[in-house]
Design a protein around this motif. Structure first.
Motif, mmCIF file in Angstrom:
data_model
loop_
_atom_site.group_PDB
_atom_site.id
_atom_site.type_symbol
_atom_site.label_atom_id
_atom_site.label_comp_id
_atom_site.label_asym_id
_atom_site.label_seq_id
_atom_site.Cartn_x
_atom_site.Cartn_y
_atom_site.Cartn_z
ATOM 1 N N LYS A 1 -0.718 5.395 9.948
ATOM 2 C CA LYS A 1 -1.342 4.304 10.691
ATOM 3 C C LYS A 1 -2.616 4.869 11.292
ATOM 4 O O LYS A 1 -2.604 5.422 12.385
ATOM 5 C CB LYS A 1 -0.382 3.783 11.754
ATOM 6 C CG LYS A 1 0.886 3.180 11.157
ATOM 7 C CD LYS A 1 1.785 2.625 12.244
ATOM 8 C CE LYS A 1 3.008 1.968 11.638
ATOM 9 N NZ LYS A 1 3.883 1.378 12.673
ATOM 10 N N ASP B 1 -2.829 10.796 13.171
ATOM 11 C CA ASP B 1 -2.132 9.633 12.652
ATOM 12 C C ASP B 1 -1.240 9.110 13.755
ATOM 13 O O ASP B 1 -0.440 9.850 14.327
ATOM 14 C CB ASP B 1 -1.269 9.986 11.424
ATOM 15 C CG ASP B 1 -2.139 10.287 10.224
ATOM 16 O OD1 ASP B 1 -3.282 9.803 10.211
ATOM 17 O OD2 ASP B 1 -1.668 11.011 9.322
ATOM 18 N N GLU C 1 -3.802 -4.652 2.883
ATOM 19 C CA GLU C 1 -3.604 -3.203 2.911
ATOM 20 C C GLU C 1 -4.100 -2.610 4.231
ATOM 21 O O GLU C 1 -3.488 -1.684 4.770
ATOM 22 C CB GLU C 1 -4.326 -2.565 1.725
ATOM 23 C CG GLU C 1 -3.705 -2.930 0.376
ATOM 24 C CD GLU C 1 -4.428 -2.278 -0.789
ATOM 25 O OE1 GLU C 1 -5.446 -1.581 -0.540
ATOM 26 O OE2 GLU C 1 -3.988 -2.465 -1.937
ATOM 27 N N GLU D 1 -1.508 -3.359 6.857
ATOM 28 C CA GLU D 1 -0.325 -2.522 6.626
ATOM 29 C C GLU D 1 -0.539 -1.102 7.133
ATOM 30 O O GLU D 1 0.387 -0.466 7.655
ATOM 31 C CB GLU D 1 0.013 -2.497 5.133
ATOM 32 C CG GLU D 1 0.538 -3.824 4.594
ATOM 33 C CD GLU D 1 0.509 -3.882 3.070
ATOM 34 O OE1 GLU D 1 0.335 -2.818 2.432
ATOM 35 O OE2 GLU D 1 0.632 -4.992 2.515
ATOM 36 N N ASN D 2 -1.755 -0.594 6.988
ATOM 37 C CA ASN D 2 -2.039 0.795 7.342
ATOM 38 C C ASN D 2 -2.706 0.947 8.704
ATOM 39 O O ASN D 2 -3.224 2.015 9.033
ATOM 40 C CB ASN D 2 -2.928 1.425 6.261
ATOM 41 C CG ASN D 2 -2.218 1.500 4.929
ATOM 42 O OD1 ASN D 2 -1.108 1.999 4.833
ATOM 43 N ND2 ASN D 2 -2.850 0.966 3.891
ATOM 44 N N SER E 1 0.831 -1.196 0.000
ATOM 45 C CA SER E 1 0.000 0.000 0.000
ATOM 46 C C SER E 1 0.870 1.251 0.000
ATOM 47 O O SER E 1 1.906 1.314 0.655
ATOM 48 C CB SER E 1 -0.900 -0.004 1.241
ATOM 49 O OG SER E 1 -1.550 1.229 1.371
ATOM 50 N N LEU F 1 -0.090 4.062 1.178
ATOM 51 C CA LEU F 1 -0.365 4.869 2.364
ATOM 52 C C LEU F 1 0.699 4.638 3.432
ATOM 53 O O LEU F 1 1.191 3.537 3.606
ATOM 54 C CB LEU F 1 -1.745 4.509 2.933
ATOM 55 C CG LEU F 1 -2.943 4.836 2.039
ATOM 56 C CD1 LEU F 1 -4.212 4.319 2.687
ATOM 57 C CD2 LEU F 1 -3.036 6.339 1.795
ATOM 58 N N LYS F 2 1.055 5.680 4.144
ATOM 59 C CA LYS F 2 2.080 5.569 5.182
ATOM 60 C C LYS F 2 1.510 5.751 6.585
ATOM 61 O O LYS F 2 2.095 5.332 7.553
ATOM 62 C CB LYS F 2 3.181 6.615 4.940
ATOM 63 C CG LYS F 2 3.926 6.431 3.615
ATOM 64 C CD LYS F 2 4.645 5.089 3.560
ATOM 65 C CE LYS F 2 5.424 4.937 2.257
ATOM 66 N NZ LYS F 2 6.073 3.602 2.166
#
Length: 647
Positions: free
Chosen positions: A405, A540, A451, A454-455, A400, A402-403
């Protein structure tokens, strides 16, 4: 389908030398036999049932066919009310009402689950156990007035527990496991198995126990009553039905630590594969001794949850049979087989054998495009694991982009969906963003799952028997671990103690108990404090160390109810002073005997360097364990949990 015969064909009544005067378990007196009576014809026999609250209706079976389901359920509930009102069960009415319930099973085959669920809701399970215990005390073989209601009660419970997990679980809660286990261990029965009626009671008891064993959250009832030990002698019986139903029941109730005694020593896996092959070769009913290929495969699937059994299933010759089933046109066979292959594929060695077996992967790829949702889900899931998509080292899937979380990911079994919904709603009210797959279509959404993990800021792992048995849940849990994501275990089932791969994931982590042992709000309060805002809206989350620590300080700080399994705590070590022999002993203490040859030269200082490597170069650390030391997933979990305890 593990159901009894249609009562329309009649019970095997006592006659001549096949009769017995042994009484039921717990009754030490003996009784005399009386001549058996002719049964009335099913379609003309009349049964009295309370069709409304205030009146009794006399109806013939032929008039009870082709009714709307809602009318059927009204009559079902009315029959149970009548049975509950009886003071004695051997005066005719008990038999008639039980037989009437059994007739509905055969006359409304498409509504069996709904009828079984309705029986559970109106107290039929407790009534069944009460009736059987009452007639046991009277001596079930004393005369036909006692035998007939006994026979129909066993028959009805057997059939509907096959159709309804809800009723099966209600039977367990009503003490049926103890009663049926006592039947199977009753020496007078075992010495009179040549009697058709005694044989029927044993057969019905085993079959009903098998049906109960398939329902969720019931394994502790079998453990409390030592049912496994009582069942084992039936595996040595020449009667192949008793042998098969015993092995299938063991597949559902065996604990991992009992596996060597109850599964390996009895040859259960090899026998089930042999019977499965015979069932698929049958040109008529496609069954073996009444068991369909998908039922036998379900038993193998349960055994394959234990990593120790995975290669044994393959070595017993299952793959050629699985290929035939995947290519067969029955959707239930296809789905069950693909599900079992998915379960097996978590073992690297098995995964390679599946890949190498000609035609097996292409058959799964064909089914991955099936219009049947269950078939597609299982096939896609199996392929995901077989092709290494769960392993960052082998996956070709782009990660993904996106970084951040930004949410909480909840990994759970469908069996706990209602409780999970409560947790999710409470988290949302508290301002958290939650990712959850309510449709549980795992195979078709594995890309989305990956994904989402992962995020995620943190993953909630909802532990239960069904969670451990689900390859979809294991896929999520393993991916969480492979991504080195922070995760918090939640206990969702009373009296459940995680073992095997799930126990290894839990390690010495704290878990929060949502099983009902503690008030929901108290458990939720502890979880919210543990989350510390990770996954909340409007921010985040940043990378944080593992929050589910095991120190006494953490237990004091969290005022909810964090727990850990006491026998999984690793004793502390002064690592720097450890000798090579100490390291070897430490490995063996943590069930890591497989690591001893490769780490024979390590002392405490070098072991500490390995711990630092995990913290400073985690990707290299896990690659070392996986590719160089070739540790299994469970052993990697064990080693990681053990090294985290060093200080």
């Amino acid at each position: 389908m593990n159901a009894a015969q249609d009562p329309g064909t009649g019970p095997n009544l006592r006659s001549g030398s096949s009769s017995t005067n042994h009484v039921a378990a717990g009754n030490s007196s003996s009784t005399s036999n009386t001549p058996s009576k002719e049964r009335p014809n099913n379609d003309t026999q009349q049964a009295t049932v309370n069709g409304t609250a205030n009146s009794l209706l006399t109806e013939q079976r032929v008039n009870l066919k082709n009714l709307p389901l809602d009318e059927v359920l009204v009559k079902i509930r009315a029959i149970v009310v009548e049975l509950q009102g009886l003071e004695e069960y051997n005066r005719g009415e008990g038999m008639k009402f039980q037989k009437m319930l059994g007739d509905f099973y055969w006359d409304y085959s498409s509504h069996r689950q709904a009828i079984g669920d309705a029986l559970s809701e109106c107290g039929y399970a407790a009534l069944t156990v009460k009736m059987l215990k009452t007639m046991n005390a009277m001596g079930i073989f004393k005369n036909d007035d006692i035998w007939f209601p006994t026979y129909y009660t066993y028959n009805t419970a057997w059939n509907y527990s096959d159709a309804s997990d809800k009723l099966a679980k209600s039977l367990a809660e009503a003490d049926a496991v103890r009663l049926l286990t006592l039947n199977l261990g009753h020496k007078p029965y075992l010495s009179a198995m040549q009697s058709k009626n005694v044989y029927y009671v044993l057969k019905a008891s085993l079959s009903t126990l098998h049906n109960i064993a398939r329902s969720p959250d019931v394994r502790h009832y079998f453990k409390e009553n030592n049912t496994s030990e009582v069942i084992i002698p039936f595996i040595a019986q020449k009667d192949e039905f008793l042998k098969a139903i015993s092995m299938l029941t063991l597949a559902y109730i065996v604990e991992e630590e009992e596996n060597a005694t109850l599964i390996d020593d009895t040859g259960t896996i090899g026998q089930l594969v042999k019977w499965l092959d015979k069932a698929t070769e049958s040109t008529t009913k496609r069954r073996f001794r009444g068991f369909s290929p998908w039922e036998l495969t379900q038993g193998l699937d349960k055994l394959a949850v234990n990593d120790h059994n995975k290669m044994k299933v393959v070595e017993a010759g299952a793959l050629p049979v699985f290929l035939k089933m995947l290519q067969h046109d029955d959707a239930k066979e296809q789905a069950t087989t693909a599900h079992c292959v998915w379960t097996l594929a978590f073992d690297k060695g098995v995964r390679q054998k599946i890949t190498d077996y000609e035609g097996l992967v292409p058959a799964l790829e064909t089914l991955a495009a099936s219009d049947n949702k269950q078939v597609k889900k299982a096939a896609v899931g199996a392929l995901w694991i077989i092709k290494g998509e769960n392993d960052p080292g082998t996956s070709t899937r782009p990660k993904s982009a996106l970084k951040s979380k930004s949410h909480i990911f909840i990994s759970y079994s469908w069996n706990e969906k209602e409780l999970v919904k409560q947790i999710r709603e409470k988290l949302r009210v508290e301002g958290y963003k939650v990712w959850i797959d309510y449709e549980q279509m795992g195979g078709s959404t594995l890309q989305a799952m990956a994904e989402a993990v992962e995020n995620s800021a943190v993953v909630l792992v909802c532990m239960s028997e069904k969670y451990k048995e689900s390859p979809n849940c294991r896929t999520e849990a393993e991916y969480t671990f492979q991504q080195r994501k922070d995760y918090i275990p939640l206990m969702m089932q009373k009296k459940y103690r995680p073992d095997g791969w799930l126990g290894a994931i839990l390690g010495a982590k704290l878990f929060f108990d949502f099983s009902g042992k503690y008030p929901f709000d108290k458990s939720m309060q502890g979880l919210l404090k543990e989350l510390r805002g990770r996954g909340s809206r409007g921010q985040d989350s940043v990378d944080e160390p593992d929050a589910a620590v095991t120190s006494e300080e953490a237990v004091a700080v969290h005022s909810g109810n964090p727990h850990k399994l006491t026998n999984q705590h690793t004793p502390s070590h002064d690592t720097h002073n450890m000798t090579r022999d100490d390291v070897t002993g430490w490995l063996m203490h943590n069930q890591l005997d497989v690591c001893v040859p490769a780490m024979a030269q390590l002392d405490g200082k070098l072991l500490w360097q390995l711990k630092l490597m995990k913290e400073e170069a985690p990707q290299f650390f896990f690659q070392l364990l996986d590719t160089k030391l070739k540790l299994s997933f469970v052993d990697i979990l064990r080693f990681t949990a053990a090294i985290d305890e060093l200080h």
